[in-house]
Design a protein around this motif. Structure first.
Motif, PDB file in Angstrom:
ATOM      1  N   TYR A  22       9.236  36.229 -51.386  1.00  0.00           N
ATOM      2  CA  TYR A  22      10.293  36.185 -52.406  1.00  0.00           C
ATOM      3  C   TYR A  22      10.362  34.817 -53.085  1.00  0.00           C
ATOM      4  O   TYR A  22      10.545  34.726 -54.293  1.00  0.00           O
ATOM      5  CB  TYR A  22      11.649  36.534 -51.795  1.00  0.00           C
ATOM      6  N   ARG A  23      10.190  33.759 -52.317  1.00  0.00           N
ATOM      7  CA  ARG A  23      10.224  32.407 -52.904  1.00  0.00           C
ATOM      8  C   ARG A  23       9.043  32.224 -53.861  1.00  0.00           C
ATOM      9  O   ARG A  23       9.192  31.584 -54.904  1.00  0.00           O
ATOM     10  CB  ARG A  23      10.219  31.324 -51.818  1.00  0.00           C
ATOM     11  N   GLN A  25       7.944  34.334 -55.721  1.00  0.00           N
ATOM     12  CA  GLN A  25       8.342  35.058 -56.933  1.00  0.00           C
ATOM     13  C   GLN A  25       9.553  34.392 -57.604  1.00  0.00           C
ATOM     14  O   GLN A  25      10.183  34.982 -58.472  1.00  0.00           O
ATOM     15  CB  GLN A  25       8.694  36.512 -56.580  1.00  0.00           C
ATOM     16  N   ASN A  26       9.895  33.175 -57.156  1.00  0.00           N
ATOM     17  CA  ASN A  26      11.039  32.421 -57.679  1.00  0.00           C
ATOM     18  C   ASN A  26      12.373  33.108 -57.428  1.00  0.00           C
ATOM     19  O   ASN A  26      13.320  32.927 -58.192  1.00  0.00           O
ATOM     20  CB  ASN A  26      10.878  32.110 -59.171  1.00  0.00           C
ATOM     21  N   ARG A  27      12.447  33.882 -56.381  1.00  0.00           N
ATOM     22  CA  ARG A  27      13.704  34.525 -56.019  1.00  0.00           C
ATOM     23  C   ARG A  27      14.457  33.614 -55.052  1.00  0.00           C
ATOM     24  O   ARG A  27      13.850  32.972 -54.209  1.00  0.00           O
ATOM     25  CB  ARG A  27      13.438  35.900 -55.412  1.00  0.00           C
ATOM     26  N   ARG A  28      15.757  33.569 -55.183  1.00  0.00           N
ATOM     27  CA  ARG A  28      16.594  32.785 -54.265  1.00  0.00           C
ATOM     28  C   ARG A  28      16.847  33.616 -53.006  1.00  0.00           C
ATOM     29  O   ARG A  28      17.147  34.806 -53.106  1.00  0.00           O
ATOM     30  CB  ARG A  28      17.905  32.401 -54.943  1.00  0.00           C
ATOM     31  N   GLY A  60      17.010  26.995 -53.621  1.00  0.00           N
ATOM     32  CA  GLY A  60      16.652  28.398 -53.775  1.00  0.00           C
ATOM     33  C   GLY A  60      16.423  29.110 -52.458  1.00  0.00           C
ATOM     34  O   GLY A  60      16.014  30.268 -52.436  1.00  0.00           O
ATOM     35  N   TYR A  61      16.713  28.430 -51.348  1.00  0.00           N
ATOM     36  CA  TYR A  61      16.430  28.992 -50.030  1.00  0.00           C
ATOM     37  C   TYR A  61      17.306  28.295 -48.998  1.00  0.00           C
ATOM     38  O   TYR A  61      17.515  27.080 -49.061  1.00  0.00           O
ATOM     39  CB  TYR A  61      14.961  28.756 -49.666  1.00  0.00           C
TER      40      TYR A  61
END
Length: 189
Positions: A22-23, A25-28, A60-61
């Motif tokens: 997910y990271r 993919q730039n997802r938080r 973001g994480y």
């Protein structure tokens, strides 16, 4: 999206693999638990909602929870958890304990699925095959009783599949609104 990961023999590994995906993919992403997980370097212990959201907005994480005994951490307070959920794209929740075992069937109070979960992933580790029920299973008596075998019986592939199928049935019956996914971990060679 809130995903609860349950079962035994690879939950934390799967959670971290999904978080990396997910990271990328730039997802938080927020990683937490409803039970207990081992503490990790750089995690947030006992954050308030503002601190958790600031960490998530900056990096973001975050892995976050409250201090628990034996080098573990436990669940976030509900208001902090919900603030974290609102600040991210993906929430990964370890929602079942297994104390390092490879398989399990849950006790009546397990798993602890968050009420906002949309997906449940059941992890079962095929390395359990060939081990005795007592060696491989968390809550071995529940597994032995279900299979009609003794604690010193060796688990067959059919036993493994029967236990996984039963856990899936329990999850689907208890959480009909959730998507339930089976994730068998391959046998180690």
């Amino acid at each position: 999206m809130v995903t609860a990961v349950v079962g035994a023999g690879g939950k934390t590994t799967l959670i971290h693999a999904l978080a990396r995906q997910y990271r990328a993919q730039n997802r938080r992403v927020l990683v937490t638990t409803t039970t207990h997980m081992y503490r990790e370097p750089g995690m947030l212990l006992d954050p308030d909602a503002a601190r958790l959201c600031a960490e998530l907005n900056e990096r973001g994480y975050a892995v976050a929870g409250t201090p628990a005994p034996e080098g573990k951490f436990g669940p976030l307070p509900r208001e902090v958890y919900l603030a974290g959920c609102a600040a991210v794209d993906e929430v990964l929740v370890e929602a079942d304990g297994a104390r390092g075992h490879l398989m399990k069937l849950p006790a009546a109070h397990e798993p602890v699925i968050p009420d906002n979960a949309q997906t449940i992933i059941l992890v079962c580790n095929r390395t359990a095959i060939g081990h005795t029920i007592a060696e491989a299973a968390h809550r071995p008596q529940i597994v032995a009783d279900f299979l009609g075998k003794s604690l010193d019986a060796r688990l067959t592939a059919a036993d493994f599949e029967a236990v996984a199928k039963r856990y899936l049935e329990l999850l689907r019956a208890e959480h009909p609104a959730c998507r339930v996914v089976y994730h068998p971990v391959p046998e180690e060679r």
